[in-house]
Design a protein around this motif. Structure first.
Motif, mmCIF file in Angstrom:
data_model
loop_
_atom_site.group_PDB
_atom_site.id
_atom_site.type_symbol
_atom_site.label_atom_id
_atom_site.label_comp_id
_atom_site.label_asym_id
_atom_site.label_seq_id
_atom_site.Cartn_x
_atom_site.Cartn_y
_atom_site.Cartn_z
ATOM 1 N N PRO A 100 0.814 -1.213 0.000
ATOM 2 C CA PRO A 100 0.000 0.000 0.000
ATOM 3 C C PRO A 100 0.851 1.268 0.000
ATOM 4 C CG PRO A 100 -0.837 -1.586 1.588
ATOM 5 C CD PRO A 100 0.462 -2.132 1.093
ATOM 6 N N GLY A 101 0.524 2.178 -0.891
ATOM 7 C CA GLY A 101 1.216 3.457 -0.946
ATOM 8 C C GLY A 101 2.546 3.432 -1.661
ATOM 9 N N ARG A 102 2.944 2.275 -2.187
ATOM 10 C CA ARG A 102 4.254 2.193 -2.836
ATOM 11 C C ARG A 102 4.157 1.945 -4.339
ATOM 12 N NH1 ARG A 102 8.122 -1.939 -0.186
ATOM 13 N NH2 ARG A 102 9.367 -1.165 -1.930
ATOM 14 N N ARG A 146 3.696 10.188 -5.945
ATOM 15 C CA ARG A 146 2.750 11.225 -6.341
ATOM 16 C C ARG A 146 3.475 12.419 -6.935
ATOM 17 N NH1 ARG A 146 2.543 15.263 -2.370
ATOM 18 N NH2 ARG A 146 3.704 14.772 -0.467
ATOM 19 N N ALA A 149 9.238 12.712 3.343
ATOM 20 C CA ALA A 149 9.370 11.765 2.236
ATOM 21 C C ALA A 149 10.171 12.341 1.085
ATOM 22 C CB ALA A 149 7.991 11.348 1.742
ATOM 23 N N ARG A 184 4.016 12.366 -11.711
ATOM 24 C CA ARG A 184 3.694 11.092 -11.074
ATOM 25 C C ARG A 184 4.544 10.003 -11.720
ATOM 26 N NH1 ARG A 184 0.085 6.685 -11.706
ATOM 27 N NH2 ARG A 184 -0.772 5.926 -9.739
#
Length: 555
Positions: free
Chosen positions: A212-214, A218, A342, A361
């Protein structure tokens, strides 16, 4: 890729393909989620092959081929050989059978790949695992294959010094040669083929779901620097940020209801507070109620419950306060205006650069399903990024955008398992829909050294567009994505997309080793190597790419 340059003298159908015994004899590598590679040796062609369309001229011509009608499913093909420095002077063609329909494709050519490789003399190039190879070709889900490799033919002179024709009037080759490149008869010489020729069939496998999230990085603004819209927000959310009732602004409201007198403040407050202390009434004019007053605890609090001067240290003073002033726990300090952690070193570089662009992105390696177990551990970096070389992958245009991750996994496996490179060759890849993918691992904001432009991999980055753009126009979305990506990445290293710079050649077919070469900051592969890459149609777009990238940097 370097365009195929050879004198074609053979008939389209000059040799028969020998039936390959079957998949049981194919060397294969399996992996649970990363697919597999089948390696089929290319054997001398003999007459009487399966395909009547490839009629043999008789004898051992020195050409190679294979026919494997029943193999495990695969989606990408390529031809490799033992030594990476060996030159393949031959025409390589394949055709495949589609899963389901059983239809065979027409013969399609595989182009040489020696110009997209690690630099000469580099550990990656000298590795015992390194091999030479053609560019891979995406063929989609297939379960049958035929391949043929026909060496270049050149005419030799007869006893009178006259050139002998390459082939007869009927289209048959007048002479051929053995596998070692010797002229077999009648004045025609064929180039020697590299040792260890074999056909690679790559199955990309199924990609595991990314954590998740990888799956993607963004998009980020160009300047995530401190003082912009962030400060005002905490002010609106927390009108009273600190314990000392900074609400010096709030006392103005009670001042209208209970006018604050000039000097004789105590007498005015007496009617409102029927039980003031004597000290309050007898205070000298101009004296402010304070905690130093022996009996000034009540007098230090206004009717609204707010201190009329400095806040009283007495814990009872805030007791009558209304909820909209000091009630509840103390508000947390205003959020930091520093960029998210990040961003790390990327933001530091971006802030230091004079002209930066937003980060687009980027789909991460986890997002397209790269199997990190098959690449070499660790990374190799350059000092900076001075040039962005633009490529096309020459894998064909017959893929959908949803298939792009599978194409990347196939190329990745071909680069590592078949060619013996340490990792995926390009730093970034862009599909026909304009999606940007992380390529070689090591950090998208860092100067990771790739294997994309022979002789110029140091201090550069390679951006490849999935497809072949020699005659086909590149999609506008892909061209725009090149501009966005290069504007951001070059901005991190203070490079002007419309500028020029110099790189020192590590050796190649266009510039000798040690030559200082002037290049565009955004250059085509052909600018550093004698090749057709990135295709005539894509190369023509680089002028507009430079202009757009510069505008995105604010130049």
């Amino acid at each position: 890729m370097r365009a195929y340059l050879a004198s074609s003298i053979g008939v389209a159908c000059t040799a028969a393909l020998a039936l390959y015994p079957g998949p049981a004899h194919a060397r294969a590598e399996r992996a649970a989620t990363s697919g597999s590679t089948q390696s089929l040796p290319l054997l001398p062609l003999a007459s009487g092959g399966l395909d009547r369309g490839v009629a043999a001229s008789g004898g051992d011509t020195g050409d190679r081929g294979v026919a494997a009608p029943d193999v495990r499913p695969f989606s990408l093909v390529g031809v490799v050989w033992d030594r990476p420095s060996a030159d393949l002077r031959a025409r390589v063609q394949v055709r495949t059978r589609a899963v389901g329909s059983g239809e065979w494709s027409p013969w399609r050519e595989l182009l040489p790949y020696e110009d997209e490789a690690p630099d000469p003399g580099s550990p990656e190039r000298r590795s015992a695992r390194a091999h030479g190879g053609t560019a891979p070709l995406w063929v989609g889900d297939s379960d049958g294959v035929q391949a043929r490799v026909r060496a270049e033919r050149t005419a030799t002179a007869d006893a009178d010094g006259r050139a002998v024709a390459d082939e007869g009037a009927d289209g048959r080759a007048a002479a051929d040669e053995g596998a070692d490149g010797r002229a077999v008869a009648g004045g025609v010489r064929a180039a020697a083929l590299p040792a260890g020729l074999r056909l690679e069939l790559v199955d990309p496998g199924e990609a595991p779901a990314p954590p998740p999230g990888r799956g993607a990085l963004r998009a980020l603004p160009a300047h995530p620097v401190p003082p912009r819209p962030v400060p005002p927000r905490p002010a609106r959310t927390h009108p009273v940020p600190t314990r000392p009732a900074p609400p010096q602004s709030v006392p103005t409201r009670p001042a209208r209801t209970h006018p604050v007198p000039s000097r004789p403040a105590p007498p005015r407050s007496a009617p409102t507070h029927p039980a003031p202390t004597p000290g309050g009434a007898g205070a000298a004019p101009g004296a402010k109620p304070s905690a130093g007053s022996s009996s000034g605890k009540p007098s230090a609090v206004s009717p609204s419950g707010l201190s009329s001067g400095k806040p009283s240290p007495d814990p009872s003073s805030p007791r009558p306060s209304p909820s909209k002033t000091t009630a509840g726990p103390l508000p947390s300090p205003a959020p930091s205006t520093q960029p998210p952690s990040a961003l790390g070193a990327e933001v530091t570089k971006a802030s230091a650069a004079g002209h930066t662009a937003p980060r687009p992105r980027i789909i991460t390696r986890a997002g397209w399903g790269a199997d990190e177990k098959i690449r070499e551990k660790g990374h190799v970096y350059s000092k900076t990024v001075k040039v962005a070389f633009i490529h096309h992958t020459v894998t064909g245009n017959k893929y959908s955008c949803s298939q792009a991750p599978s194409v990347l996994r196939s190329i990745y496996r071909y680069h590592v398992k078949s060619l013996g490179w340490r990792d995926y060759g390009y730093n970034f890849t862009i599909d026909k829909c304009g999606k940007i993918y992380e390529g070689r691992s090591g950090g998208v904001a860092k100067a990771v050294r790739g294997a994309h432009t022979l002789g110029f991999n140091t201090n550069s980055m390679g951006v490849a567009v999935l497809g072949t753009f020699s005659t086909k126009k590149p999609p506008a979305k892909a061209v725009k994505a090149i501009a966005k990506l290069t504007a951001w990445k070059l901005g991190l290293f203070k490079r002007n997309p419309r500028g020029t710079t110099h790189l020192v050649s590590g050796g190649g077919n266009k510039y000798k080793k040690g030559t200082s070469v002037k290049l565009h900051v955004i250059a085509g592969h052909r600018d550093g190597f004698a090749t057709e890459c990135p295709g005539k149609r894509l190369y023509k777009k680089l002028g507009s790419v430079r202009k757009t990238a510069a505008r995105l940097q604010g130049r």
